[in-house]
Design a protein around this motif. Structure first.
Motif, PDB file in Angstrom:
ATOM      1  N   GLY A 275     -35.144   2.232 -16.567  1.00  0.00           N
ATOM      2  CA  GLY A 275     -34.741   0.943 -16.019  1.00  0.00           C
ATOM      3  C   GLY A 275     -33.427   0.646 -16.245  1.00  0.00           C
ATOM      4  N   ALA A 276     -32.890   0.964 -17.097  1.00  0.00           N
ATOM      5  CA  ALA A 276     -31.318   0.600 -17.364  1.00  0.00           C
ATOM      6  C   ALA A 276     -30.525   1.739 -16.069  1.00  0.00           C
ATOM      7  CB  ALA A 276     -30.563   1.131 -18.446  1.00  0.00           C
ATOM      8  N   LEU A 277     -30.890   2.827 -15.942  1.00  0.00           N
ATOM      9  CA  LEU A 277     -30.449   3.703 -14.846  1.00  0.00           C
ATOM     10  C   LEU A 277     -30.721   3.183 -13.370  1.00  0.00           C
ATOM     11  CD1 LEU A 277     -29.257   6.544 -13.752  1.00  0.00           C
ATOM     12  CD2 LEU A 277     -31.598   7.522 -13.835  1.00  0.00           C
ATOM     13  N   LEU A 278     -31.883   2.462 -13.349  1.00  0.00           N
ATOM     14  CA  LEU A 278     -32.207   2.108 -11.949  1.00  0.00           C
ATOM     15  C   LEU A 278     -31.430   0.738 -11.744  1.00  0.00           C
ATOM     16  CD1 LEU A 278     -34.170   2.186  -9.543  1.00  0.00           C
ATOM     17  CD2 LEU A 278     -35.911   0.828 -11.139  1.00  0.00           C
ATOM     18  N   ARG A 279     -31.392   0.010 -12.613  1.00  0.00           N
ATOM     19  CA  ARG A 279     -30.466  -1.157 -12.434  1.00  0.00           C
ATOM     20  C   ARG A 279     -29.008  -1.048 -12.106  1.00  0.00           C
ATOM     21  NH1 ARG A 279     -31.236  -3.145 -17.216  1.00  0.00           N
ATOM     22  NH2 ARG A 279     -32.395  -5.153 -16.492  1.00  0.00           N
ATOM     23  N   ASN A 280     -28.534   0.213 -12.516  1.00  0.00           N
ATOM     24  CA  ASN A 280     -27.308   0.576 -12.271  1.00  0.00           C
ATOM     25  C   ASN A 280     -27.024   1.169 -10.787  1.00  0.00           C
ATOM     26  OD1 ASN A 280     -25.222   0.129 -14.669  1.00  0.00           O
ATOM     27  ND2 ASN A 280     -26.947   1.033 -15.569  1.00  0.00           N
ATOM     28  N   TYR A 281     -28.317   1.759 -10.749  1.00  0.00           N
ATOM     29  CA  TYR A 281     -28.329   2.306  -9.044  1.00  0.00           C
ATOM     30  C   TYR A 281     -28.381   1.558  -8.053  1.00  0.00           C
ATOM     31  CZ  TYR A 281     -30.044   5.032  -5.284  1.00  0.00           C
ATOM     32  OH  TYR A 281     -30.465   5.671  -4.190  1.00  0.00           O
ATOM     33  N   LEU A 282     -29.366   0.324  -8.449  1.00  0.00           N
ATOM     34  CA  LEU A 282     -29.475  -0.598  -7.366  1.00  0.00           C
ATOM     35  C   LEU A 282     -28.054  -1.559  -7.127  1.00  0.00           C
ATOM     36  CD1 LEU A 282     -33.003  -2.151  -8.484  1.00  0.00           C
ATOM     37  CD2 LEU A 282     -32.448  -0.698  -6.430  1.00  0.00           C
ATOM     38  N   ALA A 283     -27.024  -1.650  -8.390  1.00  0.00           N
ATOM     39  CA  ALA A 283     -26.035  -2.485  -8.046  1.00  0.00           C
ATOM     40  C   ALA A 283     -24.906  -1.429  -7.973  1.00  0.00           C
ATOM     41  CB  ALA A 283     -25.844  -3.092  -9.513  1.00  0.00           C
ATOM     42  N   TYR A 284     -24.946  -0.262  -7.556  1.00  0.00           N
ATOM     43  CA  TYR A 284     -23.943   0.572  -7.389  1.00  0.00           C
ATOM     44  C   TYR A 284     -22.976   0.420  -6.416  1.00  0.00           C
ATOM     45  CZ  TYR A 284     -21.409   4.937  -6.813  1.00  0.00           C
ATOM     46  OH  TYR A 284     -20.574   6.175  -6.626  1.00  0.00           O
ATOM     47  N   THR A 285     -21.776   0.368  -6.776  1.00  0.00           N
ATOM     48  CA  THR A 285     -20.660   0.348  -5.755  1.00  0.00           C
ATOM     49  C   THR A 285     -19.550   1.340  -6.220  1.00  0.00           C
ATOM     50  OG1 THR A 285     -20.887  -2.177  -5.683  1.00  0.00           O
ATOM     51  CG2 THR A 285     -18.852  -1.020  -5.012  1.00  0.00           C
ATOM     52  N   PRO A 286     -19.354   2.495  -5.288  1.00  0.00           N
ATOM     53  CA  PRO A 286     -18.492   3.421  -5.605  1.00  0.00           C
ATOM     54  C   PRO A 286     -17.067   3.024  -5.903  1.00  0.00           C
ATOM     55  CG  PRO A 286     -19.724   3.623  -3.300  1.00  0.00           C
ATOM     56  CD  PRO A 286     -19.803   2.436  -3.870  1.00  0.00           C
ATOM     57  N   LYS A 287     -16.516   1.991  -5.546  1.00  0.00           N
ATOM     58  CA  LYS A 287     -14.906   1.666  -5.827  1.00  0.00           C
ATOM     59  C   LYS A 287     -15.056   1.310  -7.190  1.00  0.00           C
ATOM     60  CE  LYS A 287     -11.455  -1.287  -4.610  1.00  0.00           C
ATOM     61  NZ  LYS A 287     -10.912  -2.594  -3.675  1.00  0.00           N
ATOM     62  N   ARG A 288     -16.078   0.402  -7.665  1.00  0.00           N
ATOM     63  CA  ARG A 288     -16.103   0.121  -9.110  1.00  0.00           C
ATOM     64  C   ARG A 288     -16.673   1.032 -10.082  1.00  0.00           C
ATOM     65  NH1 ARG A 288     -20.523  -4.372  -9.549  1.00  0.00           N
ATOM     66  NH2 ARG A 288     -21.514  -2.715  -9.531  1.00  0.00           N
ATOM     67  N   ASP A 289     -17.762   1.796  -9.628  1.00  0.00           N
ATOM     68  CA  ASP A 289     -18.560   2.533 -10.693  1.00  0.00           C
ATOM     69  C   ASP A 289     -18.332   3.999 -10.656  1.00  0.00           C
ATOM     70  OD1 ASP A 289     -19.854   0.246 -11.089  1.00  0.00           O
ATOM     71  OD2 ASP A 289     -21.405   0.439  -9.661  1.00  0.00           O
ATOM     72  N   GLY A 290     -17.651   4.585  -9.492  1.00  0.00           N
ATOM     73  CA  GLY A 290     -17.291   5.920  -9.483  1.00  0.00           C
ATOM     74  C   GLY A 290     -18.581   6.832  -9.718  1.00  0.00           C
ATOM     75  N   TYR A 291     -18.470   7.639 -10.589  1.00  0.00           N
ATOM     76  CA  TYR A 291     -19.565   8.680 -10.943  1.00  0.00           C
ATOM     77  C   TYR A 291     -20.239   8.177 -12.122  1.00  0.00           C
ATOM     78  CZ  TYR A 291     -17.021  11.920  -7.765  1.00  0.00           C
ATOM     79  OH  TYR A 291     -16.546  12.584  -6.431  1.00  0.00           O
ATOM     80  N   ALA A 292     -20.178   6.761 -12.335  1.00  0.00           N
ATOM     81  CA  ALA A 292     -20.972   6.391 -13.511  1.00  0.00           C
ATOM     82  C   ALA A 292     -22.425   6.605 -13.469  1.00  0.00           C
ATOM     83  CB  ALA A 292     -20.758   4.951 -13.655  1.00  0.00           C
ATOM     84  N   VAL A 293     -23.177   6.325 -12.168  1.00  0.00           N
ATOM     85  CA  VAL A 293     -24.551   6.572 -12.197  1.00  0.00           C
ATOM     86  C   VAL A 293     -24.989   8.127 -12.283  1.00  0.00           C
ATOM     87  CG1 VAL A 293     -26.604   6.277 -10.486  1.00  0.00           C
ATOM     88  CG2 VAL A 293     -24.763   4.467 -10.854  1.00  0.00           C
ATOM     89  N   THR A 294     -23.945   8.769 -11.725  1.00  0.00           N
ATOM     90  CA  THR A 294     -24.339  10.163 -11.717  1.00  0.00           C
ATOM     91  C   THR A 294     -24.301  10.895 -13.152  1.00  0.00           C
ATOM     92  OG1 THR A 294     -23.087  10.651  -9.650  1.00  0.00           O
ATOM     93  CG2 THR A 294     -23.422  12.555 -10.771  1.00  0.00           C
ATOM     94  N   GLU A 295     -23.337  10.407 -13.997  1.00  0.00           N
ATOM     95  CA  GLU A 295     -23.370  10.601 -15.371  1.00  0.00           C
ATOM     96  C   GLU A 295     -24.717  10.119 -16.106  1.00  0.00           C
ATOM     97  OE1 GLU A 295     -19.578   9.320 -16.509  1.00  0.00           O
ATOM     98  OE2 GLU A 295     -18.491  10.846 -15.564  1.00  0.00           O
ATOM     99  N   LEU A 296     -25.021   9.050 -15.906  1.00  0.00           N
ATOM    100  CA  LEU A 296     -26.338   8.355 -16.367  1.00  0.00           C
ATOM    101  C   LEU A 296     -27.321   9.127 -15.953  1.00  0.00           C
ATOM    102  CD1 LEU A 296     -25.994   4.616 -15.992  1.00  0.00           C
ATOM    103  CD2 LEU A 296     -25.691   5.827 -18.058  1.00  0.00           C
TER     104      LEU A 296
END
Length: 539
Positions: free
Chosen positions: A282-303
């Motif tokens: 659920g935490a991964l899905l939350r970050n994916y739905l809110a994902y913004t490349p400029k702000r998050d970079g590769y954060a979702v990929t690493e999660l």
């Protein structure tokens, strides 16, 4: 003897007396029952009008696919109305047929008390509010045109501006925003991690989308998005219902159950996943739905990578890979776009010409490949005949298989370290292509992350933060020169380092010169006016 004329008069008088008594009793009966009959007639008329309203709303919503719970609610309210109306009609008929005034009065009193309670039950059931909701839904509201300012802010990723503009939108009474604008507003809320408010916006938009024919694609998108938001907010029962509707509609449209919603639904079944796994996903899905490349970079990929390492056999694995690949593609596209924009503005630097090593190596002479460990140390600089003892062949094969497994798992440093053990053996020629491949992919990953840091630094207005990002980017590039000399990216990395040095000089124009990175790498930033020279191992 009776006088005929007198008898006639008596008879007429008796008839007149009998008729007057009957008329007076009827008048008294009407006077007693008049309030009850008036109340009954008023209620009958009112319920007949309500039934007409339900029929009219049903006719207007006949083309709309209402959810099952609303259809059941409509049937309940209509049945309740029909029952009350039948009771009032039956009571009126009984009172009209009753000849005794006292019996009719008693019947009216007792029956009206019961029917009045049924009136109250109907009012408290919420059917009236539900009818008003259906009326409003079936009445097409005036829709404003899509807001170009909100669209422009959304396209450039300025989600705070989208929220502000939406709140300030000037709409006439009875006018609603365009669906496209409302969707962009909901996405902006989602990108700002306002999941609850975003869900409310998307739920309202879904209700309006259901009323419009030919909106199947948007309908599925809204339903799946609501299911994902319910999952994120740990409302698993609601999420399951949403995914069931998505799967049902998708199958009707010819899609496959194994797509996103079907996989989510399978994992939500009892025993599909442990509570800890559900929470982490659920935490991964939350970050994916809110994902913004400029702000998050590769954060979702690493999660996503960490989730797959922790739960390699998870039912969510397919969807995790989807999130990983999508977020990585968006990050790389954003980084490449930033690099292209910067290079178009400032111009690409010319590649550096190597000096020290070329001076020691004759022109056109082949240079030996120097095996490297993951930490950058040299294994050997001499080439010996390969060992071909049969006793060690099985051990060498195991080493090769482990190195190949590390490469498959994208553990490039471990793969290089393991495969370098096969130097000067019969497996050296077989291992060299894998070493080169691991070096290439490892260098590409490191350079991609360095590019991300560089673009973030270029967008930063804080000089101290910009300097830290540039130093971190330089540190990654230095590591490429030391760890991956076989990558084939040496020239590009050298140009990137030169560019970073120029940016650091611009940042520190009024202060101290940039400090060297603390990575322990072989590369040392050049002094002013000198040309940087790559370490010998990088060639």
């Amino acid at each position: 003897m009776i006088d005929p004329n007198g008898a006639r008069e008596k008879r007429e008088a008796a008839v007149r007396e009998e008729g007057g008594s009957h008329s007076s009793s009827e008048a008294a009966r009407r006077d007693v029952l008049m309030p009850a009959m008036t109340s009954i007639n008023i209620r009958i008329h009112a319920y007949e009008e309500k039934i007409k309203e339900w029929q009219e709303v049903g006719r207007k919503n006949s083309a709309v696919t209402l959810p099952p719970e609303k259809l059941n609610r409509i049937n309940e309210c209509e049945s309740q109305l029909q029952h009350i109306l039948l009771e009032y009609n039956a009571l009126r008929n009984q009172l009209q047929q009753e000849t005794r005034v006292d019996a009719a009065q008693l019947l009216a009193g007792n029956s009206l008390l019961q029917l009045n309670q049924q009136d109250i039950d109907y009012l408290e059931s919420g059917c009236g509010n539900f009818l008003a909701e259906l009326k409003a839904a079936s009445t097409p509201a005036a829709v404003a045109v899509a807001d170009p300012q909100i669209k422009a802010a959304f396209d450039r990723g300025d989600y705070d501006q989208v929220v502000n503009l939406y709140a300030q939108a000037g709409l006439t009474p009875g006018q609603s925003p365009a669906p496209e604008t409302t969707f962009q507003y909901g996405q902006a809320l989602l990108k700002n991690h306002q999941e609850a408010e975003a869900r409310r916006v998307f739920a309202d938009l879904l209700a309006k989308t259901r009323q419009q024919p030919g909106q199947d694609e948007q309908l599925l998108q809204m339903m799946q998005l609501l299911g994902d938001l319910d999952f994120v907010m740990e409302s698993y029962d609601e999420a399951r219902r949403q995914y069931e509707d998505v799967v049902r509609v998708s199958i009707e449209k010819g899609a496959h159950k194994e797509e996103w919603a079907g996989l989510q639904l399978a994992a939500l079944q009892p025993g599909g996943a442990a509570p800890a796994e559900m929470k982490e996903y659920g935490a991964l899905l939350r970050n994916y739905l809110a994902y913004t490349p400029k702000r998050d970079g590769y954060a979702v990929t690493e999660l996503a990578d960490r989730f797959l390492q922790t739960y390699p056999a998870s039912r969510f694995a397919t969807n995790v890979n989807t999130m990983r690949n999508n977020s990585r593609a968006q990050a790389e596209a954003w980084v490449n776009q930033g690099i292209k924009r910067i290079e178009e503005t400032a111009g690409e630097r010319k590649p550096l010409e190597p000096q020290a090593v070329d001076a020691q190596t004759p022109t056109g002479a082949a240079q030996p490949v120097i095996p490297m460990t993951a930490g950058g140390g040299q294994v050997s600089q001499t080439v010996a005949p390969p060992q071909t003892t049969v006793a060690d062949d099985r051990a060498l094969q195991e080493e090769y298989d482990k190195g190949a497994a590390h490469l498959q798992a994208k553990e490039y440093d471990k793969a290089i370290e393991r495969l370098n053990r096969l130097q000067r053996t019969s497996y050296e020629a077989k291992a060299r292509p894998l070493i080169e491949e691991a070096a290439k992919f490892g260098a590409q990953d490191a350079r991609q992350k360095a590019a991300e840091l560089f673009v973030r630094a270029s967008s930063s207005r804080d000089s101290e933060e910009k300097r830290k990002l540039l130093l971190a980017s330089r540190d990654l590039l230095q590591g490429i020169l030391v760890k991956y000399p076989q990558s084939g990216l040496t020239d590009k990395v050298q140009r990137n380092l030169t560019r970073i040095e120029a940016e650091l000089k611009a940042v520190d124009a009024g202060g101290a010169t940039p400090k060297p990175a603390a990575s322990g790498g072989a590369y040392v930033p050049p002094k002013t006016g000198t040309t940087p020279v790559a370490p010998a191992t990088s060639m």
